[in-house]
Design a protein around this motif. Structure first.
Motif, PDB file in Angstrom:
ATOM      1  N   HIS A 128       0.861  -1.334  -0.041  1.00 57.43           N
ATOM      2  CA  HIS A 128       0.117   0.004   0.057  1.00 57.43           C
ATOM      3  C   HIS A 128       0.860   1.077   0.001  1.00 57.43           C
ATOM      4  N   LEU A 129       0.696   2.105  -0.977  1.00 63.18           N
ATOM      5  CA  LEU A 129       1.345   3.533  -1.040  1.00 63.18           C
ATOM      6  C   LEU A 129       0.349   4.559  -0.489  1.00 63.18           C
ATOM      7  N   ALA A 130       0.730   5.201   0.586  1.00 63.97           N
ATOM      8  CA  ALA A 130       0.005   6.445   1.048  1.00 63.97           C
ATOM      9  C   ALA A 130       0.590   7.817   0.547  1.00 63.97           C
ATOM     10  N   VAL A 131      -0.080   8.777   0.180  1.00 66.40           N
ATOM     11  CA  VAL A 131       0.414  10.031   0.061  1.00 66.40           C
ATOM     12  C   VAL A 131      -0.119  10.836   1.111  1.00 66.40           C
ATOM     13  N   LEU A 132       0.693  11.601   1.789  1.00 69.89           N
ATOM     14  CA  LEU A 132       0.157  12.075   3.021  1.00 69.89           C
ATOM     15  C   LEU A 132       0.478  13.709   2.816  1.00 69.89           C
ATOM     16  N   GLN A 133      -0.146  14.541   3.463  1.00 70.43           N
ATOM     17  CA  GLN A 133       0.120  16.254   3.176  1.00 70.43           C
ATOM     18  C   GLN A 133       0.059  16.675   4.639  1.00 70.43           C
ATOM     19  N   PRO A 134       0.916  17.242   5.132  1.00 68.18           N
ATOM     20  CA  PRO A 134       1.025  18.079   6.372  1.00 68.18           C
ATOM     21  C   PRO A 134      -0.001  19.492   6.215  1.00 68.18           C
ATOM     22  N   VAL A 135      -0.756  19.547   7.111  1.00 65.89           N
ATOM     23  CA  VAL A 135      -1.756  20.738   6.904  1.00 65.89           C
ATOM     24  C   VAL A 135      -1.830  21.739   7.995  1.00 65.89           C
ATOM     25  N   ASN A 136      -2.263  22.925   7.947  1.00 65.96           N
ATOM     26  CA  ASN A 136      -2.335  23.702   9.122  1.00 65.96           C
ATOM     27  C   ASN A 136      -3.638  23.627   9.765  1.00 65.96           C
ATOM     28  N   VAL A 137      -4.163  24.582  10.615  1.00 65.13           N
ATOM     29  CA  VAL A 137      -5.475  24.218  11.352  1.00 65.13           C
ATOM     30  C   VAL A 137      -6.604  24.555  10.280  1.00 65.13           C
ATOM     31  N   GLU A 138      -6.342  25.434   9.044  1.00 66.92           N
ATOM     32  CA  GLU A 138      -7.410  25.583   8.325  1.00 66.92           C
ATOM     33  C   GLU A 138      -7.218  24.575   7.083  1.00 66.92           C
ATOM     34  N   LYS A 139      -6.724  23.324   7.130  1.00 67.63           N
ATOM     35  CA  LYS A 139      -6.432  22.349   6.504  1.00 67.63           C
ATOM     36  C   LYS A 139      -5.740  22.723   5.284  1.00 67.63           C
ATOM     37  N   GLU A 140      -4.932  23.737   5.124  1.00 70.33           N
ATOM     38  CA  GLU A 140      -4.116  24.054   4.057  1.00 70.33           C
ATOM     39  C   GLU A 140      -2.735  23.520   3.944  1.00 70.33           C
ATOM     40  N   PRO A 141      -2.294  22.824   2.830  1.00 66.55           N
ATOM     41  CA  PRO A 141      -0.927  22.291   2.683  1.00 66.55           C
ATOM     42  C   PRO A 141       0.191  23.175   3.247  1.00 66.55           C
ATOM     43  N   VAL A 142       0.940  22.293   4.062  1.00 60.51           N
ATOM     44  CA  VAL A 142       1.980  22.894   4.623  1.00 60.51           C
ATOM     45  C   VAL A 142       3.300  22.243   4.254  1.00 60.51           C
ATOM     46  N   GLY A 143       4.318  22.728   3.393  1.00 61.75           N
ATOM     47  CA  GLY A 143       5.209  21.921   2.945  1.00 61.75           C
ATOM     48  C   GLY A 143       5.006  21.042   2.011  1.00 61.75           C
ATOM     49  N   GLU A 144       5.818  20.045   1.697  1.00 57.34           N
ATOM     50  CA  GLU A 144       5.862  18.802   0.611  1.00 57.34           C
ATOM     51  C   GLU A 144       4.931  17.789   1.050  1.00 57.34           C
ATOM     52  N   PRO A 145       4.495  17.140   0.100  1.00 50.46           N
ATOM     53  CA  PRO A 145       3.485  15.767   0.291  1.00 50.46           C
ATOM     54  C   PRO A 145       4.503  14.684   0.991  1.00 50.46           C
ATOM     55  N   ILE A 146       4.242  13.738   1.641  1.00 51.21           N
ATOM     56  CA  ILE A 146       4.988  12.721   2.205  1.00 51.21           C
ATOM     57  C   ILE A 146       4.610  11.391   1.604  1.00 51.21           C
ATOM     58  N   THR A 147       5.378  10.496   1.162  1.00 56.46           N
ATOM     59  CA  THR A 147       4.792   8.890   0.655  1.00 56.46           C
ATOM     60  C   THR A 147       5.298   7.920   1.638  1.00 56.46           C
ATOM     61  N   ILE A 148       4.384   6.941   1.822  1.00 59.53           N
ATOM     62  CA  ILE A 148       4.822   6.043   2.924  1.00 59.53           C
ATOM     63  C   ILE A 148       4.319   4.589   2.307  1.00 59.53           C
ATOM     64  N   LEU A 149       5.100   3.643   2.595  1.00 60.53           N
ATOM     65  CA  LEU A 149       4.537   2.325   2.186  1.00 60.53           C
ATOM     66  C   LEU A 149       4.149   1.785   3.312  1.00 60.53           C
ATOM     67  N   ALA A 150       3.146   0.924   3.243  1.00 59.41           N
ATOM     68  CA  ALA A 150       2.751   0.138   4.391  1.00 59.41           C
ATOM     69  C   ALA A 150       2.215  -1.304   4.280  1.00 59.41           C
ATOM     70  N   ARG A 151       2.557  -2.140   5.104  1.00 60.24           N
ATOM     71  CA  ARG A 151       2.203  -3.483   4.906  1.00 60.24           C
ATOM     72  C   ARG A 151       0.668  -3.824   5.005  1.00 60.24           C
ATOM     73  N   ARG A 152       0.097  -3.116   6.074  1.00 55.15           N
ATOM     74  CA  ARG A 152      -1.430  -3.155   6.271  1.00 55.15           C
ATOM     75  C   ARG A 152      -1.905  -1.924   6.485  1.00 55.15           C
ATOM     76  N   VAL A 153      -3.312  -1.648   6.327  1.00 48.65           N
ATOM     77  CA  VAL A 153      -3.761  -0.303   6.413  1.00 48.65           C
ATOM     78  C   VAL A 153      -5.066  -0.625   7.257  1.00 48.65           C
ATOM     79  N   ILE A 154      -5.362   0.210   8.547  1.00 48.82           N
ATOM     80  CA  ILE A 154      -6.575   0.266   9.146  1.00 48.82           C
ATOM     81  C   ILE A 154      -7.513   1.644   8.931  1.00 48.82           C
ATOM     82  N   ILE A 155      -8.528   1.550   8.193  1.00 52.46           N
ATOM     83  CA  ILE A 155      -9.086   2.737   8.057  1.00 52.46           C
ATOM     84  C   ILE A 155     -10.311   2.920   9.182  1.00 52.46           C
TER      85      ILE A 155
END
Length: 621
Positions: A128-155
């Motif tokens: 599983h490849l997740a693309v994550l985005q750090p955000v501020n309180v207003e949910k606006e992007p802060v910095g660059e997106p982050i990618t992370i590989l996962a064996r399992r995902v719990i939604i």
């Protein structure tokens, strides 16, 4: 909370509400060990954990499920705390849970999941490849997106995130008429200041709708109306305030802890379970008791807004436990005779306001002057006449619930729990993905369900899986129609018992007697489906479980008193024991007679509970 992300993770948990936190706790405590730099990760879009309880609450909101049922199996509320804590208090409990189990290093707040996709050629099961985005309180992007590989995902993104906003012509459709009333969704309602001195129309009669209507009365508002579609079933979350034969009963008993285990969820014959006959029998009895105690069987002291008679009961719906508004709804309709009142009646709590809540149908539109236009109420509620009055509200509050969106899920993933054939939480197509905390109990709480779902997920997704994929019938679904908006309703105790059997943690009576003695066995039989009962045995056995059972859970039974335990425990157990014994005898007779008479193998053809209980043909009293 932590801000440094690993490039890989053994388990990615999406969502920081109760379901996400308990899932993370089980992954950390019971999951397979991870290599350095591959620790579990929980991401939460908001700046703090707590989910709906933190971000979609409002002034004076409390839990409608009791603390005994809502808190987790091995981290309990203190006995002196109120039975139904405030939402801020419950969020504080969740933060204490994080601290107690040292979960902070794995939690990343202010981090939005942008997308989740499957890796075409996974290496070492990192699929599983997740693309994550750090955000501020207003949910606006802060910095660059982050990618992370996962064996399992719990939604665990929850049921209450994206507001469900029905389009009502003349209110929120475009172009908006110049005189359209102001409107908000309940997710934007925070305090009485928003409704004070206004004519308010609350649309929706769930627990939030009832709360907002009550808060409007208390503000006070100029006038309060409650828009109801089909109806609701009202019951106070605490059983008290009854006057019976001259004596006031003030037992202060949370109703979600009154259903007993023995012969209700434990030792139930498969035919009894599949037919749901025990639900219909309990409904039949409860209706007669309600009539005796309050004069009406549409709900507990509910004289308006009732459901059609054929849908009044545990098998069909989510009980509305926000009953504070009922005395204001009842005023024009209360007709208990003086003679009946001599025997029994319900005592409304003192009210500082001589006001009422007018119950009206759900509006079909608003005219050019901002007046609500109603169709007449359904036939079973024809006595309600307030819809004929002019309704020109200053504010409309849409308490119309929430919906789930899965646009961030890539190809190949189930689109929510309704596409998960394993207990509404997993699919055999990919056991490395779990949807936890998405079923809704008719009477009960989601957090303990999520805890047991997390246990089952860990066992099924483990590389060294030791339990089979569950195949037993799903007899826990509420009997909603295929056209219902909510298709994920379950009977709390039946679903919890089913998960416990899947996991291997449903204790047998002999096992409890041999290991713990008669006292724990007694508390288990008379208790409700508390998650701690399912930590007495099995793969997640806890050393703390016995003490919790012998103290806190025993206290819930002791509070009923001798008479209460006879009526709520001994009599139902005896009755259900006879029902189950009859089923066993019928099975023997049927097995012997079916080859001779050409009958089907079982009489369950009388009860068509296929499709997970969503298409039901069954017999009810």
């Amino acid at each position: 909370m932590t801000t440094i992300f690993p490039k890989r993770t053994s388990t990615l948990v999406i969502g920081g509400g109760p379901a996400g936190l308990v899932s993370l706790k089980y992954v950390v405590e019971y999951g397979e060990r991870w290599n350095e730099g591959e620790e579990p990760v929980l991401v939460e879009m908001e700046s703090e954990i707590g989910g709906t309880f933190r971000w979609r609450g409002y002034e004076n909101a409390e839990l409608v499920s009791s603390k005994q049922l809502t808190c987790f199996s091995d981290f309990r509320y203190p006995l002196y705390a109120p039975d139904h804590p405030s939402l801020p208090n419950y969020v504080q409990y969740l933060n204490s849970y994080i601290k107690h189990f040292a979960l902070n290093p794995y939690i990343h707040t202010s981090t939005k999941l942008v997308s989740l996709s499957q890796v075409p050629s996974p290496i070492d099961d990192y699929k599983h490849l997740a693309v994550l985005q750090p955000v501020n309180v207003e949910k606006e992007p802060v910095g660059e997106p982050i990618t992370i590989l996962a064996r399992r995902v719990i939604i665990t993104t929850g049921l209450h995130v994206t507001p469900n906003i029905p389009l009502i012509p003349g209110l929120n459709t475009k172009p908006s008429p110049p005189n359209a009333p102001e409107w908000i969704h309940s997710s934007d309602y925070k305090s009485r200041d928003q409704v004070r001195d206004k004519e308010v129309l609350v649309l929706g009669c769930g627990e939030t709708g009832m709360d907002v209507a009550y808060e409007s009365i208390m503000a006070p508002s100029k006038k309060v109306r409650l828009g109801v579609r089909t109806g609701f079933l009202s019951f106070p979350k605490v059983l008290n305030n009854f006057r019976v034969f001259g004596t006031t009963f003030d037992g202060n008993l949370p109703i979600d802890g009154l259903i007993t285990n023995l012969f209700e969820t434990a030792y139930v014959h498969p035919w009894v379970s599949a037919s749901h006959i025990r639900w219909f029998i309990s409904d039949l009895i409860i209706k007669r008791v309600l009539w005796f105690l309050t004069g009406t069987q549409a709900g507990c002291n509910q004289w308006a807004g009732q459901l059609p008679p054929e849908r009044q009961g545990r098998a069909y719906l989510f009980l509305n436990k926000s009953a504070k508004a009922m005395q204001y709804i009842n005023k024009p309709f209360y007709t208990l005779s003086p003679l009946h009142k001599l025997f029994a009646h319900y005592i409304d709590p003192p009210s500082p306001h001589d006001a009422k809540i007018d119950i009206v149908p759900f509006p079909k539109e608003f005219d050019k002057d901002g007046r609500a236009i109603f169709n007449p109420p359904p036939e079973h509620r024809k006595k309600e006449m307030a819809w004929k009055d002019i309704c020109q509200p200053d504010l409309v509050v849409l308490c119309t619930g929430y919906k789930q969106e899965w646009s961030w899920l890539g190809e190949g993933y189930p689109r929510g729990p309704e596409e998960c054939e394993i207990r509404g939480m997993m699919s055999e197509k990919d056991l490395s993905v779990g949807f936890i905390g998405f079923v809704r109990p008719g009477v009960g709480a989601i957090p303990p369900i999520a805890e047991m779902q997390a246990q089952l997920f860990l066992l099924l997704s483990s590389p060294n899986r030791t339990i089979p994929i569950p195949t037993s019938p799903e007899t826990y679904h509420l009997l909603h129609s295929p056209t219902s908006r909510i298709q994920y309703g379950v009977d709390h105790s039946t679903y919890m018992s089913t998960l416990a059997k899947d996991i291997g943690s449903a204790p047998s009576l002999r096992q409890l007697w041999n290991e713990y003695g008669w006292f724990v066995l007694f508390v288990y039989c008379f208790g409700a489906a508390f998650p701690t009962f399912y930590r007495l045995t099995g793969p997640f056995k806890s050393a703390q479980a016995q003490k919790i059972v012998e103290t806190e859970l025993w206290e819930t039974i002791k509070r009923r008193g001798v008479v209460g335990n006879i009526f709520m425990g001994v009599i139902p157990m005896t009755f259900y024991a006879l029902v189950n014994l009859s089923a066993y005898l019928l099975e023997i007779v049927w097995t012997l007679a079916s080859p001779l008479l050409g009958l089907p193998e079982t009489p369950l053809s009388l009860f068509d509970s296929t499709n997970g209980g969503k298409s039901i043909k069954t017999m009810s009293p």
